[in-house]
Design a protein around this motif. Structure first.
Motif, short mmCIF file in Angstrom:
data_model
loop_
_atom_site.label_atom_id
_atom_site.label_comp_id
_atom_site.label_asym_id
_atom_site.label_seq_id
_atom_site.Cartn_x
_atom_site.Cartn_y
_atom_site.Cartn_z
N HIS A 178 55.90 32.31 77.21
CA HIS A 178 56.89 31.36 77.70
C HIS A 178 58.22 31.57 76.97
O HIS A 178 58.25 31.90 75.78
CB HIS A 178 56.42 29.91 77.49
N LEU A 179 59.29 31.35 77.70
CA LEU A 179 60.65 31.47 77.17
C LEU A 179 61.27 30.09 77.11
O LEU A 179 61.17 29.32 78.08
CB LEU A 179 61.47 32.40 78.06
N GLU A 180 61.91 29.77 76.00
CA GLU A 180 62.54 28.46 75.83
C GLU A 180 63.98 28.63 75.38
O GLU A 180 64.27 29.36 74.42
CB GLU A 180 61.77 27.63 74.81
N ALA A 181 64.88 27.95 76.08
CA ALA A 181 66.30 27.93 75.73
C ALA A 181 66.80 26.52 75.93
O ALA A 181 67.02 26.09 77.07
CB ALA A 181 67.10 28.93 76.57
N GLY A 182 66.98 25.78 74.84
CA GLY A 182 67.37 24.38 74.97
C GLY A 182 66.27 23.57 75.64
O GLY A 182 65.13 23.54 75.21
N GLN A 183 66.62 22.92 76.74
CA GLN A 183 65.65 22.13 77.50
C GLN A 183 64.97 22.93 78.60
O GLN A 183 64.11 22.40 79.30
CB GLN A 183 66.35 20.91 78.12
N GLN A 184 65.34 24.18 78.77
CA GLN A 184 64.77 25.00 79.84
C GLN A 184 63.60 25.82 79.32
O GLN A 184 63.64 26.37 78.22
CB GLN A 184 65.83 25.94 80.42
N ARG A 185 62.55 25.88 80.13
CA ARG A 185 61.36 26.66 79.79
C ARG A 185 60.96 27.46 81.02
O ARG A 185 61.08 26.99 82.15
CB ARG A 185 60.21 25.76 79.35
N ARG A 186 60.45 28.65 80.76
CA ARG A 186 60.09 29.54 81.86
C ARG A 186 58.89 30.39 81.45
O ARG A 186 58.85 30.93 80.35
CB ARG A 186 61.26 30.44 82.24
N LEU A 187 57.91 30.48 82.36
CA LEU A 187 56.79 31.38 82.15
C LEU A 187 57.23 32.80 82.47
O LEU A 187 57.67 33.09 83.59
CB LEU A 187 55.60 30.98 83.03
N VAL A 188 57.13 33.70 81.49
CA VAL A 188 57.56 35.09 81.69
C VAL A 188 56.46 35.89 82.35
O VAL A 188 56.64 36.49 83.40
CB VAL A 188 57.96 35.72 80.35
N GLN A 189 55.27 35.89 81.76
CA GLN A 189 54.13 36.62 82.30
C GLN A 189 52.90 36.26 81.48
O GLN A 189 52.96 35.46 80.54
CB GLN A 189 54.37 38.13 82.27
N VAL A 190 51.78 36.85 81.85
CA VAL A 190 50.52 36.71 81.11
C VAL A 190 50.14 38.08 80.59
O VAL A 190 50.07 39.05 81.36
CB VAL A 190 49.40 36.14 82.00
N VAL A 191 49.92 38.18 79.29
CA VAL A 191 49.54 39.46 78.68
C VAL A 191 48.06 39.44 78.35
O VAL A 191 47.49 38.39 78.02
CB VAL A 191 50.36 39.73 77.41
N ASN A 192 47.43 40.59 78.45
CA ASN A 192 46.02 40.74 78.14
C ASN A 192 45.77 42.19 77.76
O ASN A 192 46.71 42.95 77.50
CB ASN A 192 45.14 40.30 79.32
N ASN A 193 44.50 42.56 77.72
CA ASN A 193 44.16 43.94 77.33
C ASN A 193 44.69 44.97 78.31
O ASN A 193 44.92 46.13 77.94
CB ASN A 193 42.64 44.08 77.20
N GLU A 194 44.87 44.58 79.56
CA GLU A 194 45.32 45.52 80.58
C GLU A 194 46.82 45.41 80.86
O GLU A 194 47.40 46.33 81.41
CB GLU A 194 44.55 45.29 81.89
N GLN A 195 47.44 44.30 80.52
CA GLN A 195 48.85 44.07 80.83
C GLN A 195 49.62 43.76 79.55
O GLN A 195 49.37 42.76 78.90
CB GLN A 195 48.99 42.91 81.82
N ARG A 196 50.55 44.64 79.19
CA ARG A 196 51.36 44.44 78.00
C ARG A 196 52.66 43.73 78.37
O ARG A 196 53.05 43.66 79.52
CB ARG A 196 51.68 45.78 77.34
#
Length: 512
Positions: free
Chosen positions: A179-197
């Motif tokens: 997740h990305l946070e800037a002030g009051q804004q939040r955003r899901l960037v992606q989901v990382v796991n063994n297959e996805q960096r």
């Protein structure tokens, strides 16, 4: 007198050992207590003084400084200390002014110029939260590269099971969410796991979207019994709050008084109309799409919004039957609540995996091919579901003559170029249910993600992404045929050693 002198020399030897002991004791006390005054500093000073006195007295008694061995040892000591001082200075400069060089051919460990420029120009703190127990070394190295560009950028790994309050704040549903946070804004960037960096492309574009001054405007059509947007019971207040946190502004829209979609519109949402729209309103929405607009339709069963003509031009037909799912009854929702864990391949659903979303009294959609329209099913029910045409009986049973067997599509995303222009695109997302986004259900499972991701795709934020090419290691492998591999092996193991042995024999024979 000689015995007294020998006794004094023995005492001076003991005094020498007292000096280093006090010095080491002072260093230990200072590091352990993290307080260097007054006791640790006093011990260090006492140790240095005693050791110095011992060296001076020993020099006066033995006059060792005039010996050749002493001079050679002194020179060696000075040279050693000089080398150590030089190494220490180099290490200090390396820590104070670090320099990194990426010698990989594809520059795998260097941020793209767009990423570097974006992060260096940050004027507000940006924090990345990785909700995972494990720290992948490649992901961490990528984040370190971002942080080196600007101290305004920071990141932190969080175990969502330990810091549950923070995980609930970001709405974390699985390990590996970034997740990305800037002030009051939040955003899901992606989901990382063994297959996805962690992807530099996604992270950089997410930062750009969060700090962008552009505010997307979402209009909610009103006047036909749509879901209320004013905080009423059973309305969309939770969805509107979530949109506000993501830098969207929302307003109601009445096309009856002025049948023209405003020019500042980013998305028009039609959420659960109970009565049909007037022809002038349908024309306004059609014209808006023809200009490259974005439309979100949430149409419940047993309703006729009067949009058949518009939908037909996109290849969409609304089925009037209600989707029945035995799985809904087994988990306490009821048979008229289809549970979805299968999603189409689309930016809206790309990180859903096998997560669950559910829909109360949904209708299915039929998609047909239309020239220029790209259609993708988003929500796909299980094969055990069916579209029921008769709800009057006591028991719901599949009737092959009147019902339609699953899997069924209850949500779809469509797009097409406007006037054959490659730079302008109209987008449409349609769901056969509106209740999944109402207060109380919005925060359940992936329901809110379905709504918010649809808004994100319709806002065309993906068109504003920076053109960053993912960097991949180049394949430099040599592919040899079996015959070539055999020749290479014989050459290395037999021919070259024989040549060396023959050369040695020849040289031996010449020197006889």
């Amino acid at each position: 007198m000689k015995s007294i002198a020998r006794r004094n020399q023995r005492y001076w030897k003991y005094l020498f050992w007292l000096g280093p002991i006090l010095f080491v004791a002072g260093l230990t006390a200072g590091f352990v207590s993290n307080d260097w005054e007054p006791v640790p500093l006093g011990l260090i000073v006492a140790g240095v003084v005693i050791t110095g006195l011992w060296l001076i007295l020993s020099a006066n008694q033995n006059r060792w400084w005039s010996r050749r061995s002493t001079q050679a040892g002194t020179n060696a000591l000075i040279a050693t200390l000089s080398v150590l001082a030089l190494l220490g200075l180099i290490n200090f400069l390396a820590v104070r002014y670090p320099v990194r060089r990426d010698f990989t051919e594809a520059q795998l460990f260097t941020l793209a110029p767009q990423s570097q420029q974006l992060v260096r120009n940050l004027s507000q703190p940006i924090n990345v939260w990785i909700f995972d127990r494990n720290q992948d070394q490649q992901d961490r190295e990528l984040l370190e590269n971002y942080r080196r560009q600007n101290p305004q950028f920071s990141f932190e790994y969080v175990d969502p099971q330990v810091q549950r309050g923070l995980a609930e704040k970001f709405g974390v549903k699985q390990f590996g969410e970034v997740h990305l946070e800037a002030g009051q804004q939040r955003r899901l960037v992606q989901v990382v796991n063994n297959e996805q960096r962690l992807s530099e492309v996604r992270l950089t574009n997410s930062i750009q979207q969060v700090i962008s001054d552009r505010t997307a405007k979402v209009y909610f059509l009103q006047g036909h019994g749509e879901l209320p947007v004013t905080g009423e019971q059973g309305g969309l207040s939770q969805a509107l709050t979530a949109l506000g946190e993501r830098n969207y502004t929302t307003e109601p829209l009445n096309l009856i008084q002025n049948p023209t979609v405003p020019q500042d519109t980013t998305i028009v949402v039609v959420a659960g109309p109970k009565q049909p729209l007037f022809p002038s309103e349908v024309k306004a929405l059609t014209d808006y799409l023809n200009r490259g607009g974005s439309l979100l339709l949430m149409i419940d069963p047993n309703t006729n919004p009067g949009l058949d003509g518009l939908l037909k031009s996109w290849g969409v037909t609304l089925d009037n039957r209600i989707v029945i799912d035995p799985a809904g009854a087994s988990i306490g929702f009821g048979p008229a609540v289809p549970v979805v864990d299968t999603y189409g391949e689309h930016p809206i659903t790309q990180d859903f995996n096998n997560g669950i979303s559910f829909y109360s009294e949904a209708r299915s959609l039929e998609l047909s091919e239309v020239a220029g329209v790209q259609a993708t099913p988003l929500l796909i029910t299980s094969p055990q579901t069916w579209a029921e045409s008769n709800l009057q009986g006591d028991q719901l049973q599949f009737n092959p003559e009147t019902d339609v067997q699953g899997p069924l599509t209850i949500g779809a995303a469509l797009s097409r170029k406007v006037n054959n222009q490659q730079s302008q695109e109209a987008r449409l997302v349609i769901f056969g249910d509106s209740n999944f986004a109402v207060d109380g259900l919005f925060e359940q499972q992936l329901n809110g993600d379905v709504f918010l991701n649809s808004i994100g795709w319709l806002s065309k934020q993906d068109e504003e992404t920076l053109s960053i090419r993912p960097r991949e290691p180049r394949n430099r492998r040599i592919n040899l045929a079996a015959q070539q591999a055999n020749v290479l092996g014989l050459t290395a193991l037999l021919l070259i050693p024989l040549i060396g042995f023959a050369s040695a024999v020849f040289l031996w024979w010449r020197r006889r």
